[in-house]
Enzyme design. Structure first.
Site, PDB file in Angstrom:
ATOM      1  N   GLU A 107       7.450  29.853  -3.696  1.00 46.62           N
ATOM      2  CA  GLU A 107       6.381  28.925  -3.315  1.00 46.62           C
ATOM      3  C   GLU A 107       6.768  28.129  -2.073  1.00 46.62           C
ATOM      4  OE1 GLU A 107       5.624  26.843  -6.925  1.00 46.62           O
ATOM      5  OE2 GLU A 107       4.106  28.287  -7.566  1.00 46.62           O
TER       6      GLU A 107
ATOM      7  N   THR B 221      11.181  35.501 -15.879  1.00 47.53           N
ATOM      8  CA  THR B 221      10.732  34.497 -14.949  1.00 47.53           C
ATOM      9  C   THR B 221       9.558  34.908 -14.098  1.00 47.53           C
ATOM     10  OG1 THR B 221      12.422  35.346 -13.542  1.00 47.53           O
ATOM     11  CG2 THR B 221      12.968  33.453 -14.838  1.00 47.53           C
TER      12      THR B 221
END
Lengths: 402, 402
Positions: free
Chosen positions: A275, A189
């Site tokens: 994020e 990931t």
């Protein structure tokens, strides 16, 4: 003996292990800043990797996997940000191979000793003139420039150096990674790189990496999405001149502890830099039937959009933690679950405790939120890390290409 | 014959089927507006339900399931918004039973013919004085007030009326639902109620409901989370006086078509009213190995935060559709996938088509975005519905209790 070994590891300031060099340059893949770099070992190193489980595996990821699988040996990794070289068909693989070849020529080593990693926008061909130009600028230095060159929406580089003694020789492990979106399950990931001067055979290194990733990188989640490109690569060049590490080596537990520390710290750094994240969230699940279920429950809670938004809002709406937990299939005592947030017990016997709202509200202002859940059916324990869901996450992802 | 039957259904303006009545009142569970209501049939009706799969099933959901499972027969449903009566231990079940009892007394029917549904905050005891006061105000009317009384963060009520002919008798099906967050897999994900005057046995109705829910409500996703409370309940009171519907009845396909239309329209209405949503998203997956995989792939794409944020941003970043698809295990042709958005082909043979950016940008301004994906390995088809991920979703969920 094992305890003593585990205590002898030390987190220190960034430095490359013996024999490792790196550099970075601006190639033009991104508008400004370094966007291409490499990592090089003076001698060929034992190598191991774990790779994305996404069915659309990007060309550089496929190529690196093939290269490492030849004989678990690498001498260099070349990497770029700004373009993922993914979903580009046969041309994508040709370009990844060219990138491998260009780095090998500049370093004067066999291309089969070079891994390639790319991250960025999917579906645009790699601009090979820029790649070639960028590689031509690379040198061998002891700087950390490469740790910045791989960043995309990350807000800062993520590095760690851990030192320990193996056979009374000082051994250094230094890792860095990038990743703040598309962070979720089954490894795969993000990009992570660990270098060490320890001596350890490739197959032993692969086994250690696969086990450790399951409890670290695979337990972080930002948005439930996995990327086509991601991988964690380890290179061990043996320059510390210890006796090669095997499970029978007396200092193997020390090395395992140091290695796990590197991966855990990097995983936490990614989760905390998710994020748009404003808070790092850690979920500890105890009282589970087995470790697998504990990890699964922890990850489900830390990955729930409703829980994530609640933490952003600093609202102790514990029903959402129960709801997220309840939608798993893990064994739990339906009438006996406990939940604490930042040490304040909100749920006992699966019901609200009538906690002090002001106290929990104050506590939720912290930059790190810890959720402890007891399933009350066994002794197993598991942890997962994530972040809150913020306006900024939406903003970042609404216009990534722009 | 079947085609003719399917064409003979008609969507009409809201009205209750023969023999159904309802009402709503302000009980004080919410600060303003109706927050409690009921639905009543003049005669006992065949009943069927599907219920949340969350391990922490709320007391009213458990009670309704138990009640319907007695002999698939109900005469009334009493429901409230503002409090979920979930995670309240034994007191929660006692309160749900009291609510059932109070409604039965006021309607002068057996409590075993009354279902209960609650939605709202988890973990606060139901204020029974308010519930009792609210129920005392309810009457039997032909208004749609109950369809508004169950709303929480919904922006508008969601209702549909479909008419058809069974044995040449006019039959009406009227459904309504609530739900805009915690909308995800395995049914269970909102409150839905369908009433009809058709005659159909309870077990037949249950079988039809379970099948149809899999292709409708179970294919919508707003945030990947399931609630502890949700259910879909159907009541068929037989007052249209048709021959009881079985799979052998010549007009059964007509009824199935009408029933599926009701559930599809309600499902789409929920997806389009997802918390903070600005756009309805429909994903159609074709060329799949089987229907199950087609549905799974469609749902994975429509549920991806990265895809959802991209649609909010009106950005044709198709790599995210590929990434979401690739993280499933469904069979697909890795080099042969096609993707179109609003009819514009963005991906062919798993690579970008070099589409016109201005054209797709213009098209993405629409309120509905349709994504068509061809997996290129079979003939099966599946659809899922969802919405975009917006700043408003975060805002709503950061402070739900406040």
């Amino acid at each position: 003996m094992q305890m003593e070994s585990e205590n002898s590891i030390e987190i220190s300031k960034f430095e490359w292990p013996n024999g490792f060099y790196s550099d970075a340059a601006h190639s033009g893949l991104k508008a400004t800043g370094d966007d291409l770099g490499w990592l090089y070992s003076k001698v060929p190193a034992s190598a191991a990797g774990v790779y994305t489980t996404n069915q659309f595996q990007a060309a550089p990821t496929t190529l690196t996997k093939q290269t490492i699988n030849l004989d678990h040996c690498l001498q260099a990794m070349v990497m770029n940000a700004g373009n993922a070289n993914s979903c580009n068909g046969d041309q994508g693989m040709t370009d990844a191979e060219t990138m491998q070849q260009l780095a090998a020529e500049k370093l004067d080593i066999n291309p089969k000793l070079v891994g390639v990693a790319s991250t960025g926008v999917i579906g645009e061909l790699l601009p090979m003139v820029k790649i070639e130009n960028g590689i031509s600028k690379l040198d061998l230095t002891k700087t950390d420039a490469v740790t910045k060159a791989v960043l995309t929406t990350d807000t800062h580089p993520k590095t760690i150096t851990v030192k320990c003694l193996i056979d009374n020789q000082p051994v250094t492990l230094t890792g860095f990674c990038k990743g703040s979106g598309m962070i979720h399950p089954n490894m795969a990931t993000m990009l992570g790189f660990v270098t060490t001067d320890a001596a350890i055979a490739g197959d032993q290194l692969q086994s250690l990496l696969s086990t450790t990733v399951d409890q670290t990188f695979n337990q972080i989640t930002v948005d439930g999405d996995t990327s086509t490109n991601d991988m964690v690569i380890v290179m061990a060049n043996g320059m510390a001149q210890n006796q090669p590490l095997t499970t029978n080596h007396p200092d193997y537990p020390t090395f395992v502890s140091a290695f796990k520390t590197v991966l855990t710290k990097l995983a936490q750094a990614i989760a905390g830099d998710g994020e748009g994240a404003s808070k790092l969230v850690e979920v500890n699940v105890s009282g589970a039937a087995n470790r697998n279920e504990a990890q699964q429950a922890a990850k489900e809670i830390v990955g729930s959009n409703l829980v994530k938004a609640m933490i952003f809002g600093e609202d102790a709406n514990w029903g959402r933690i129960m709801q997220a937990l309840g939608q798993t299939n893990v064994h739990l005592d339906v009438d006996g679950v406990s939940v604490s947030v930042n040490g304040i017990q909100l749920v006992k016997n699966s019901m609200g405790t009538g906690f002090n709202e002001d106290k929990i509200a104050e506590s939720l202002k912290a930059k790190k939120v810890t959720i402890d859940v007891d399933l009350n059916v066994g002794d197993a324990f598991g942890t997962a890390w994530g972040c809150d869901l913020t306006y900024k996450y939406v903003q970042i992802n609404a216009a990534y290409r722009s």
